[in-house]
Motif scaffolding. Structure first.
Motif, PDB file in Angstrom:
ATOM      1  N   GLY A 186     -15.996   0.767   8.535  1.00 29.43           N
ATOM      2  CA  GLY A 186     -16.664  -0.220   7.229  1.00 29.43           C
ATOM      3  C   GLY A 186     -16.105   0.314   5.977  1.00 29.43           C
ATOM      4  N   LYS A 187     -16.355  -0.622   4.938  1.00 28.20           N
ATOM      5  CA  LYS A 187     -15.697   0.120   3.813  1.00 28.20           C
ATOM      6  C   LYS A 187     -16.292   1.109   3.150  1.00 28.20           C
ATOM      7  N   SER A 188     -17.465   1.714   3.770  1.00 30.46           N
ATOM      8  CA  SER A 188     -18.094   3.092   3.149  1.00 30.46           C
ATOM      9  C   SER A 188     -18.275   3.848   4.129  1.00 30.46           C
ATOM     10  N   ARG A 189     -17.543   3.667   5.340  1.00 28.14           N
ATOM     11  CA  ARG A 189     -17.701   4.640   6.244  1.00 28.14           C
ATOM     12  C   ARG A 189     -16.307   5.049   6.908  1.00 28.14           C
ATOM     13  N   THR A 190     -16.212   6.426   7.316  1.00 28.98           N
ATOM     14  CA  THR A 190     -15.158   6.937   7.965  1.00 28.98           C
ATOM     15  C   THR A 190     -14.934   6.367   9.421  1.00 28.98           C
ATOM     16  N   PRO A 191     -13.640   5.872   9.586  1.00 25.60           N
ATOM     17  CA  PRO A 191     -13.354   5.188  10.610  1.00 25.60           C
ATOM     18  C   PRO A 191     -13.710   5.810  12.186  1.00 25.60           C
ATOM     19  N   SER A 241     -15.363  -5.306  13.933  1.00 27.89           N
ATOM     20  CA  SER A 241     -15.061  -4.285  13.164  1.00 27.89           C
ATOM     21  C   SER A 241     -14.178  -4.759  12.180  1.00 27.89           C
ATOM     22  N   LEU A 242     -13.200  -5.693  12.464  1.00 26.38           N
ATOM     23  CA  LEU A 242     -11.965  -6.017  11.627  1.00 26.38           C
ATOM     24  C   LEU A 242     -12.817  -6.951  10.540  1.00 26.38           C
ATOM     25  N   ASP A 243     -13.775  -7.670  10.936  1.00 25.82           N
ATOM     26  CA  ASP A 243     -14.545  -8.527   9.949  1.00 25.82           C
ATOM     27  C   ASP A 243     -15.170  -7.798   8.914  1.00 25.82           C
ATOM     28  N   LEU A 244     -15.764  -6.607   9.163  1.00 27.27           N
ATOM     29  CA  LEU A 244     -16.767  -5.650   8.489  1.00 27.27           C
ATOM     30  C   LEU A 244     -15.949  -5.069   7.525  1.00 27.27           C
ATOM     31  N   LEU A 245     -14.613  -5.032   7.568  1.00 21.67           N
ATOM     32  CA  LEU A 245     -13.557  -4.191   6.895  1.00 21.67           C
ATOM     33  C   LEU A 245     -13.071  -5.265   5.854  1.00 21.67           C
ATOM     34  N   GLY A 246     -13.267  -6.623   6.280  1.00 22.37           N
ATOM     35  CA  GLY A 246     -12.535  -7.636   5.525  1.00 22.37           C
ATOM     36  C   GLY A 246     -11.271  -8.134   5.649  1.00 22.37           C
ATOM     37  N   GLY A 247     -11.025  -8.005   6.896  1.00 20.49           N
ATOM     38  CA  GLY A 247      -9.698  -8.625   7.572  1.00 20.49           C
ATOM     39  C   GLY A 247      -8.622  -7.559   7.914  1.00 20.49           C
ATOM     40  N   MET A 248      -7.495  -7.933   8.136  1.00 17.70           N
ATOM     41  CA  MET A 248      -6.075  -7.084   8.419  1.00 17.70           C
ATOM     42  C   MET A 248      -5.848  -6.101   7.042  1.00 17.70           C
ATOM     43  N   GLU A 249      -5.834  -7.017   5.825  1.00 16.36           N
ATOM     44  CA  GLU A 249      -5.603  -6.206   4.897  1.00 16.36           C
ATOM     45  C   GLU A 249      -6.421  -5.080   4.522  1.00 16.36           C
ATOM     46  N   LEU A 251      -8.007  -3.391   6.832  1.00 15.81           N
ATOM     47  CA  LEU A 251      -7.717  -2.518   7.784  1.00 15.81           C
ATOM     48  C   LEU A 251      -6.769  -1.404   7.250  1.00 15.81           C
ATOM     49  N   LEU A 252      -5.600  -2.171   6.933  1.00 11.45           N
ATOM     50  CA  LEU A 252      -4.316  -1.605   6.684  1.00 11.45           C
ATOM     51  C   LEU A 252      -4.275  -0.599   5.288  1.00 11.45           C
ATOM     52  N   SER A 253      -5.541  -0.876   4.666  1.00 11.71           N
ATOM     53  CA  SER A 253      -5.378  -0.079   3.348  1.00 11.71           C
ATOM     54  C   SER A 253      -6.503   0.817   3.377  1.00 11.71           C
ATOM     55  N   VAL A 254      -7.222   1.128   4.560  1.00  7.89           N
ATOM     56  CA  VAL A 254      -8.074   2.357   4.574  1.00  7.89           C
ATOM     57  C   VAL A 254      -7.078   3.430   4.737  1.00  7.89           C
ATOM     58  N   PRO A 255      -7.625   4.450   3.585  1.00  4.55           N
ATOM     59  CA  PRO A 255      -6.600   5.721   3.735  1.00  4.55           C
ATOM     60  C   PRO A 255      -6.354   6.506   4.928  1.00  4.55           C
ATOM     61  N   GLU A 256      -7.284   6.560   6.029  1.00  4.59           N
ATOM     62  CA  GLU A 256      -7.365   7.265   7.154  1.00  4.59           C
ATOM     63  C   GLU A 256      -6.201   6.720   8.014  1.00  4.59           C
ATOM     64  N   ILE A 257      -5.922   5.297   7.747  1.00  8.87           N
ATOM     65  CA  ILE A 257      -5.221   4.396   8.622  1.00  8.87           C
ATOM     66  C   ILE A 257      -3.849   4.144   7.965  1.00  8.87           C
ATOM     67  N   SER A 258      -3.710   3.944   6.855  1.00  9.72           N
ATOM     68  CA  SER A 258      -2.509   3.361   5.872  1.00  9.72           C
ATOM     69  C   SER A 258      -1.251   4.197   6.074  1.00  9.72           C
ATOM     70  N   LEU A 259      -1.442   5.253   6.497  1.00  9.42           N
ATOM     71  CA  LEU A 259      -0.123   6.315   6.541  1.00  9.42           C
ATOM     72  C   LEU A 259       0.431   6.315   7.865  1.00  9.42           C
ATOM     73  N   PRO A 261       2.078   5.377  11.586  1.00  2.00           N
ATOM     74  CA  PRO A 261       3.038   4.075  11.860  1.00  2.00           C
ATOM     75  C   PRO A 261       2.685   2.904  12.415  1.00  2.00           C
ATOM     76  N   ALA A 262       1.765   2.621  12.954  1.00  2.00           N
ATOM     77  CA  ALA A 262       1.007   1.493  13.386  1.00  2.00           C
ATOM     78  C   ALA A 262       0.737   0.793  12.040  1.00  2.00           C
ATOM     79  N   ALA A 263       0.081   1.299  10.954  1.00  2.00           N
ATOM     80  CA  ALA A 263      -0.215   0.620   9.739  1.00  2.00           C
ATOM     81  C   ALA A 263       1.143   0.022   9.077  1.00  2.00           C
ATOM     82  N   LYS A 264       2.129   1.211   8.893  1.00  2.00           N
ATOM     83  CA  LYS A 264       3.250   0.752   8.424  1.00  2.00           C
ATOM     84  C   LYS A 264       3.999  -0.417   8.956  1.00  2.00           C
ATOM     85  N   ASN A 265       3.843  -0.581  10.277  1.00  2.00           N
ATOM     86  CA  ASN A 265       4.735  -1.476  11.122  1.00  2.00           C
ATOM     87  C   ASN A 265       3.846  -2.901  11.357  1.00  2.00           C
ATOM     88  N   GLN A 266       2.401  -2.619  10.855  1.00  2.00           N
ATOM     89  CA  GLN A 266       1.552  -3.812  11.025  1.00  2.00           C
ATOM     90  C   GLN A 266       1.158  -4.066  12.464  1.00  2.00           C
TER      91      GLN A 266
END
Length: 305
Positions: A186-191, A241-249, A251-259, A261-266
């Motif tokens: 979620g936006k306010s929680r750690t994955p 879980s994806l809906d709680l985050l506001g969709g794919m965008e 998810l991929l912008s969460v700091p823990e996730i964005s760096l 390889p999976a996020a970079k390659n979407q």
């Protein structure tokens, strides 16, 4: 050898719900307890996989109630609900007058299950091992508790053949992508990520992947450092879980996730969480669906839905 039937003694000849002669059965359940079931026409099922098996065995007319994880088939959601599987209360269940409670391993709290036993309600705890063999063991236990062993054998053979075909399809893959499963986010929680000895690890392995997290067991919050160290090639997440985050965008912008390889390659796989983690009759379907995403070039056997 499956921990199911210890002894069977026929005690009466009555046809109820088309089940056949009423029986007294003594089972050894997942806790090692001997449980004698003398009547099991009014059942409370706790655990999504347990409920699915009851339906797959054609015994849904015997269901009094289910828990909140019992979302499939859709008809199960129309039954009375006894709450979340790990936060049960004995009183509402006893008020329903059940003959039997079928509870997945880890259901509880233990005190609530003990209250049910003390009140004279048999409680059969169904094993929850995250392997193809574990799925078959669940079927054996539920079928024995319900006194429908013949139907259980038929379901076991069908599901076993489907699981064997999926397992064989991915047995020879040489490259097993590192998959990070996020249980909730979620936006306010750690994955929260799936570590070792989880259903997520089991289904990822069956689908020809490798769990990216091997530094801890169960489901735990994922730090940015741990996410980067895991270096997942694929992100696996449930639709809710994806809906709680506001969709794919999101998810991929969460700091823990964005760096990663999976996020970079979407590279993200979105699946129904109950299908993915249930380890019930639809496990082969879940593994085939995930495996197609991980290994597009592999011929995956069609699994009836």
């Amino acid at each position: 050898m499956t921990r199911v039937l210890l002894a069977v003694a026929a005690v009466a000849a009555a046809l109820v719900f088309g089940v056949g002669a009423a029986q007294a059965e003594t089972l050894v359940d997942a806790t090692g307890k001997q449980v004698t079931v003398t009547a099991n026409q009014r059942i409370v099922a706790v655990g999504g996989a347990v409920t699915e098996i009851v339906y797959a065995l054609g015994q849904e007319d015997r269901l009094l109630a289910v828990d909140t994880t019992s979302l499939y088939p859709a008809a199960a959601t129309e039954l009375p609900n006894v709450g979340y599987m790990r936060q049960l209360s004995a009183e509402p269940i006893l008020a329903l007058g059940p003959d039997l409670v079928l509870a997945i391993e880890d259901a509880g709290p233990p005190a609530a299950l003990d209250q049910l036993r003390d009140a004279g309600v048999p409680v059969v705890v169904v094993p929850d091992d995250y392997t193809p063999e574990g799925v078959l063991e669940k079927i054996d236990m539920v079928a024995a508790a319900l006194g429908v062993e013949e139907a259980g054998r038929a379901l076991r053979d069908k599901v076993g053949a489907e699981l064997a075909a999926v397992r064989e399809a991915f047995a020879e893959v040489t490259e097993r992508p590192r998959v990070l499963f996020l249980l909730s986010i979620g936006k306010s929680r750690t994955p929260v990520a799936a570590g070792r000895k989880t259903a997520a690890e089991g289904i990822i392995a069956l689908a020809g992947g490798t769990n990216a997290i091997d530094g801890f067991e169960s489901y735990k919050p994922l730090s940015p450092e741990a996410a980067v160290a895991a270096a997942p090639e694929v992100l696996l997440i449930g639709g809710r879980s994806l809906d709680l985050l506001g969709g794919m965008e999101g998810l991929l912008s969460v700091p823990e996730i964005s760096l990663t390889p999976a996020a970079k390659n979407q590279r993200v796989v979105v699946m129904d969480t109950l299908l993915l983690l249930g380890f019930g009759p639809r496990t082969a379907e879940a593994a085939a669906e995930l495996g197609k995403q991980l290994h597009p070039s592999v011929a995956v056997p069609a699994v009836p839905q």
